[in-house]
Design an enzyme around this catalytic site. Sequence first.
Site, PDB file in Angstrom:
ATOM      1  CE  LYS A 115      -4.318  -1.905   1.488  1.00 31.31           C
ATOM      2  NZ  LYS A 115      -5.492  -1.881   2.324  1.00 31.31           N
ATOM      3  CE  LYS A 200      -6.476  -7.198  -1.649  1.00 33.34           C
ATOM      4  NZ  LYS A 200      -6.993  -6.813  -0.325  1.00 33.34           N
ATOM      5  CE  LYS A 203     -13.367  -1.942   0.218  1.00 36.49           C
ATOM      6  NZ  LYS A 203     -12.256  -2.074   1.166  1.00 36.49           N
TER       7      LYS A 203
HETATM    8  N1  AQP Z   1      -9.579  -9.800  -3.537  1.00 37.02           N
HETATM    9  C1  AQP Z   1      -9.986 -10.324  -2.389  1.00 37.02           C
HETATM   10  N2  AQP Z   1     -10.204 -11.657  -2.291  1.00 37.02           N
HETATM   11  C2  AQP Z   1     -10.635 -12.204  -1.121  1.00 37.02           C
HETATM   12  N3  AQP Z   1     -10.859 -11.479  -0.003  1.00 37.02           N
HETATM   13  C3  AQP Z   1     -10.660 -10.153  -0.079  1.00 37.02           C
HETATM   14  N4  AQP Z   1     -10.804  -9.166   0.819  1.00 37.02           N
HETATM   15  C4  AQP Z   1     -10.485  -7.990   0.257  1.00 37.02           C
HETATM   16  N5  AQP Z   1     -10.139  -8.166  -1.019  1.00 37.02           N
HETATM   17  C5  AQP Z   1     -10.230  -9.511  -1.260  1.00 37.02           C
HETATM   18  C6  AQP Z   1     -11.239  -9.400   2.189  1.00 37.02           C
HETATM   19  O1  AQP Z   1     -12.324  -8.541   2.450  1.00 37.02           O
HETATM   20  C7  AQP Z   1     -12.299  -8.206   3.832  1.00 37.02           C
HETATM   21  C8  AQP Z   1     -12.455  -6.730   3.988  1.00 37.02           C
HETATM   22  O2  AQP Z   1     -11.349  -6.097   3.382  1.00 37.02           O
HETATM   23  P1  AQP Z   1     -11.073  -4.559   3.645  1.00 37.02           P
HETATM   24  O3  AQP Z   1     -11.919  -3.743   2.789  1.00 37.02           O
HETATM   25  O4  AQP Z   1     -11.212  -4.288   5.087  1.00 37.02           O
HETATM   26  O5  AQP Z   1      -9.545  -4.367   3.322  1.00 37.02           O
HETATM   27  P2  AQP Z   1      -8.665  -4.768   2.093  1.00 37.02           P
HETATM   28  O6  AQP Z   1      -8.203  -6.189   2.239  1.00 37.02           O
HETATM   29  O7  AQP Z   1      -7.590  -3.726   2.014  1.00 37.02           O
HETATM   30  O8  AQP Z   1      -9.653  -4.680   0.865  1.00 37.02           O
HETATM   31  P3  AQP Z   1      -9.427  -3.967  -0.514  1.00 37.02           P
HETATM   32  O9  AQP Z   1     -10.606  -4.247  -1.375  1.00 37.02           O
HETATM   33  O10 AQP Z   1      -8.081  -4.332  -1.067  1.00 37.02           O
HETATM   34  O11 AQP Z   1      -9.491  -2.455  -0.085  1.00 37.02           O
HETATM   35  P4  AQP Z   1      -8.509  -1.243  -0.420  1.00 37.02           P
HETATM   36  O12 AQP Z   1      -8.329  -1.220  -1.906  1.00 37.02           O
HETATM   37  O13 AQP Z   1      -9.202  -0.020   0.097  1.00 37.02           O
HETATM   38  O14 AQP Z   1      -7.227  -1.512   0.302  1.00 37.02           O
HETATM   39  C9  AQP Z   1     -10.993  -8.736   4.419  1.00 37.02           C
HETATM   40  O15 AQP Z   1     -11.239  -9.915   5.139  1.00 37.02           O
HETATM   41  C10 AQP Z   1     -10.173  -9.017   3.183  1.00 37.02           C
HETATM   42  O16 AQP Z   1      -9.269 -10.088   3.394  1.00 37.02           O
END
Ligand code: AQP
Length: 336
Positions: A115, A200, A203
């Site tokens: 990040k 991965k 969002k």
């Molecule tokens: N691609 C993914 N596949 C499986 N699980 C996922 N999670 C996120 N992306 C995937 C799981 O969703 C839960 C909530 O995630 P989060 O929004 O709290 O944080 P994150 O992992 O940082 O999600 P993003 O989508 O990647 O957000 P941004 O882009 O804002 O950093 C967690 O259990 C995560 O594992």
Amino acid sequence: MILSKSILFSAVQPSGKLTIGNYIGTMRHWSKMQNDYHCLYCVADLHSLTIQDKNFSLRESILDTISFYLACGVDPNKSIIFIQSHVPQHSQLNWILNCFSQFSELLRMTQFKIKKTIKNNYIKNTNVGLFNYPILMASDILLYQTNFVPVGRDQKQHIELTRNIANRINALYGNIFTLPVPLISKYGSKIMSLLEPRKKMSKSDINKKNVIFLLDDIPSVVLKIKNAVTDSEKLSRICFDLEKKPGISNLLEIFSSITNKEVHILSEELKGITYSEFKSIVSDHLSKFLLQLQKSYFKYRCNESYLKKVAYEGAFKAQLKAKQTLNKINLKLGLV
Ligand code: AQP
């Protein structure tokens, strides 16, 4: 003898539009889990402050996220749905845990490494919140004496860190914290980007073609799946092989998760079809699933007073539990 249910905690940060990665990795399990566990489902709004994007409204995103929790079948009469910032004990415990965490262990966090470079343009803007993120997550979990945390694979390292911090404090002060165990599915725990299937799905990806959002319209879903990267084997072969066929494996995991059919059964059933036929089957199923979810989502989203009621009542219940843990640790530390 009455056996009490184990405690389960899970959260999503409202840092943008939710994706099928968020749903498949964790939220799809939530409604089933509320029958077997005492569940707390948190909207981690404080975590979202680590991403400062002026183009999106955090307020809207928080309410969107609660609506999705409800649309996924979480029942506020069975589970506690709440907003992290409504329970100040998260931030209070965060400070205490900071004092028992090592700078070097945080530097090792893979999510931070990714990040800080991709999202926040390292040197110019890596905020301390991004570095501290796993400790706030540890506070979220330990505050409720959580036994289980359903998460995507990307969060496994953060749960290990949480356990290390809890162990460290328990060793010094006696048994204060329960050691949480991550629940990670064999398939669907890391949904990958459609055009870059070794990365991965997130969002906050700038390339929206990589991501299927839960609120995407159906023509976009069909187009995104159609354009998803597969591989250049001469003959189409639908099988699960993360090393050699990450694109097809990713589509298989998505398909398996929304149909609840095992990956190996699907690979058997889909033998002999072309990649383009496979993609249209996946987009058909995904579209039907998303239409249903969106219908339920909009029903909740248009009733903001109900969403706030759910959140306020949830915060009240969460605080009762959170205060117990915070009092316990404060007492042990000698805070008067
Ligand atoms: N691609 C993914 N596949 C499986 N699980 C996922 N999670 C996120 N992306 C995937 C799981 O969703 C839960 C909530 O995630 P989060 O929004 O709290 O944080 P994150 O992992 O940082 O999600 P993003 O989508 O990647 O957000 P941004 O882009 O804002 O950093 C967690 O259990 C995560 O594992």
